[in-house]
Design an enzyme around this catalytic site. Structure first.
Site, PDB file in Angstrom:
ATOM      1  CB  CYS A   1     -22.125 -85.963 -25.997  1.00 34.35           C
ATOM      2  SG  CYS A   1     -20.871 -87.116 -26.266  1.00 34.35           S
TER       3      CYS A   1
ATOM      4  CE  LYS B   1     -18.092 -81.081 -32.359  1.00 40.29           C
ATOM      5  NZ  LYS B   1     -19.313 -81.203 -31.501  1.00 40.29           N
TER       6      LYS B   1
ATOM      7  CG  HIS C   1     -22.776 -81.859 -26.383  1.00 44.06           C
ATOM      8  ND1 HIS C   1     -21.747 -82.252 -25.339  1.00 44.06           N
ATOM      9  CD2 HIS C   1     -22.220 -82.628 -27.504  1.00 44.06           C
ATOM     10  CE1 HIS C   1     -20.572 -82.928 -25.931  1.00 44.06           C
ATOM     11  NE2 HIS C   1     -21.020 -83.199 -27.049  1.00 44.06           N
TER      12      HIS C   1
ATOM     13  CG  ASP D   1     -23.017 -75.929 -27.372  1.00 41.64           C
ATOM     14  OD1 ASP D   1     -22.241 -75.755 -28.284  1.00 41.64           O
ATOM     15  OD2 ASP D   1     -23.160 -77.010 -26.655  1.00 41.64           O
TER      16      ASP D   1
ATOM     17  CD  GLN E   1     -22.813 -80.165 -34.308  1.00 46.48           C
ATOM     18  OE1 GLN E   1     -22.458 -80.151 -35.274  1.00 46.48           O
ATOM     19  NE2 GLN E   1     -22.044 -80.986 -33.404  1.00 46.48           N
TER      20      GLN E   1
HETATM   21  C1  LIG Z   1     -19.292 -81.241 -30.097  1.00 41.51           C
HETATM   22  C2  LIG Z   1     -19.977 -80.400 -29.269  1.00 41.51           C
HETATM   23  C3  LIG Z   1     -19.604 -80.073 -27.878  1.00 41.51           C
HETATM   24  C4  LIG Z   1     -18.463 -80.227 -27.363  1.00 41.51           C
HETATM   25  O1  LIG Z   1     -17.335 -79.765 -28.206  1.00 41.51           O
HETATM   26  P1  LIG Z   1     -15.819 -80.452 -27.767  1.00 41.51           P
HETATM   27  O2  LIG Z   1     -15.052 -79.904 -28.978  1.00 41.51           O
HETATM   28  O3  LIG Z   1     -15.898 -81.761 -27.620  1.00 41.51           O
HETATM   29  O4  LIG Z   1     -15.428 -79.508 -26.805  1.00 41.51           O
HETATM   30  C5  LIG Z   1     -20.520 -79.370 -27.331  1.00 41.51           C
HETATM   31  N1  LIG Z   1     -21.698 -78.906 -27.630  1.00 41.51           N
HETATM   32  C6  LIG Z   1     -22.058 -79.378 -29.083  1.00 41.51           C
HETATM   33  C7  LIG Z   1     -23.500 -78.806 -29.309  1.00 41.51           C
HETATM   34  C8  LIG Z   1     -21.370 -80.207 -29.627  1.00 41.51           C
HETATM   35  O5  LIG Z   1     -21.933 -80.406 -30.961  1.00 41.51           O
END
Ligand SMILES: *Cc1c(COP(=O)(O)O)cnc(C)c1O
Length: 414
Positions: free
Chosen positions: A372, A234, A131, A208, A211
């Protein structure tokens, strides 16, 4: 680990859906089919109520007042931190920093941990499917210091090439940063192998987890990564709140990122003494109701059980993959062996944006675009995809509606 067993009863999805007020509406005259959970999932009433109860009964500024409400707010905020700690099995609440979300968590590490350590020629290793939030902060750190961003390749299925990843690790690597689950392709990354390979070279690892957190149980101590980032919105929680988990010894050695209230113990014009962990990284009044809502979301998810959620979502993913792949002219983008809870696809002759618009007319909400993650999508030779992403409140019937709507969209352009 929280795994489904045969003894677990299946989810009573009809009953669970009733906990989500937003799902019970029609969009363009059709029942809402919400399949954009990868962008933001919906909040159950328990979360909405917790936020409202905080506002009605507890709100004041935290960590400051001696008065009753301030103490109530502080207790609620710190109880939320402890709830997060238990959810991810961190060793201590000192390892749980509240942020605005995944993006801010990653930027915190880029600015406070990485930048002071980077020299020209040093390297940061990421993967091709990240992302933008896990690309751009590292690029900015490279620009400021002369360090170099290295990118480990993926294969045509959207899986990390682990051999190439290992070959790219070097004495110059100062940090490895990868997704736990790809938001664009659904790939579950081999995070245990990534951590093991990086640690063998003494390189810290940031994951990260935006997800991953909604889909499977996490254990920071078992995972042994150094930093882990995720977002409340999320995970069926509020927006504007997220978490940075960090290994205490690393956080302890890091300078504060932003200056202001809550991150200091004392201030004079000759110098300032910083507060202890985790407050050192929480300058300014935090998102108190957001933290309380996040804790309620964790209670809710834990109440169902992440093992049962994972099993239900596995069924949804398999069913959706099978039915979508059977549509003539449709190509699934991202076919990793280990995937979680979303399907990205393109349709011959129909721009993904048009698919999204046509599906919306049928009440079906999906995401279209580059998600993104432009490099990951462009790797497959397409400018954009349509993405259906699932939550435990989705059903097979909703996937049937999706499939019918996608088929109708294709026929419109034939
Ligand atoms: C949504 C997402 C982000 C960013 O999250 P925010 O809540 O917009 O800060 C970063 N990495 C992944 C894999 C995502 O799905």
């Amino acid at each position: 680990m929280n795994r489904a067993t045969l003894a677990d009863p299946p989810l009573d999805v009809a009953r669970l859906r009733a906990d989500f007020p937003i799902l019970a509406q029609t969009i363009n005259g059709r029942p809402l089919v919400y399949l954009d959970n990868g962008a933001s999932s919906q909040r159950p009433r328990a979360v909405i109520d917790a936020e409202r109860r905080y506002a009605e009964e507890m709100h004041a500024n935290v960590h400051r007042g001696v008065h009753t409400l301030s103490q109530r707010a502080t207790d609620a905020f710190e109880a939320a931190r402890e709830r997060v700690r238990r959810f991810i099995n961190a060793r201590s609440i000192r390892e749980v920093v509240f942020t605005r979300g995944t993006t801010e968590s990653i930027n915190l590490v880029a600015n406070s941990f990485l930048r002071p350590r980077l020299k020209p020629g040093d390297e940061i290793l990421i993967s091709w499917l990240e992302h933008h939030a896990n690309i751009v902060p590292w690029q900015m750190a490279c620009e400021a210091t002369g360090a170099v961003l290295k990118v480990a390749p993926i294969n045509r299925q959207g899986e990390l090439d682990l051999d190439a990843f290992q070959a790219l690790l070097s004495d110059r690597t100062k940090l490895v940063a990868t997704a736990h689950v790809s938001n664009a392709l659904g790939t579950v990354m081999p995070v245990r192998e990534i951590v093991t390979l990086a640690h063998a070279r003494g390189v810290p690892v940031l994951l990260d987890g935006a997800q991953a957190v909604p889909h499977f149980a996490l254990d920071m101590q078992a995972l042994d990564c150094d930093f882990y980032a995720f977002s409340g919105h999320k995970l069926y929680g509020p927006d504007g709140i997220g978490v940075l988990y960090g290994r205490e010894s690393l956080l302890e050695a890091m300078p504060p990122w932003q200056g202001g209230g809550d991150m200091i113990l004392s201030v004079s014009f000759t110098g300032t003494t910083y507060n202890q962990l985790p407050f050192k990284f929480e300058a300014g009044t935090p998102h108190m109701s957001g933290a309380v809502g996040l804790a309620a979301a964790i209670d809710y998810v834990d109440g169902i059980g992440l093992g049962r959620i994972a099993a239900w979502e596995r069924m949804l993913l398999d069913y959706a993959s099978e039915r979508l792949s059977a549509i003539d002219g449709l190509t699934v983008i991202g076919t990793a062996k280990d995937k979680a809870s979303l399907v990205s696809f393109v349709l011959d002759g129909v721009h993904p944006h048009d698919i999204g618009t046509i599906l919306d007319q049928q009440g079906v909400a999906i995401r279209t675009g580059h998600h993104c993650a432009m490099p990951a999508i462009e790797f497959f030779g397409v400018p954009a995809t349509a993405r259906a992403s699932f939550a435990f409140y989705n059903t097979r019937e909703e996937i049937d509606v999706l499939v019918d709507a996608v088929t109708a969209a294709r026929d419109m352009f034939r």
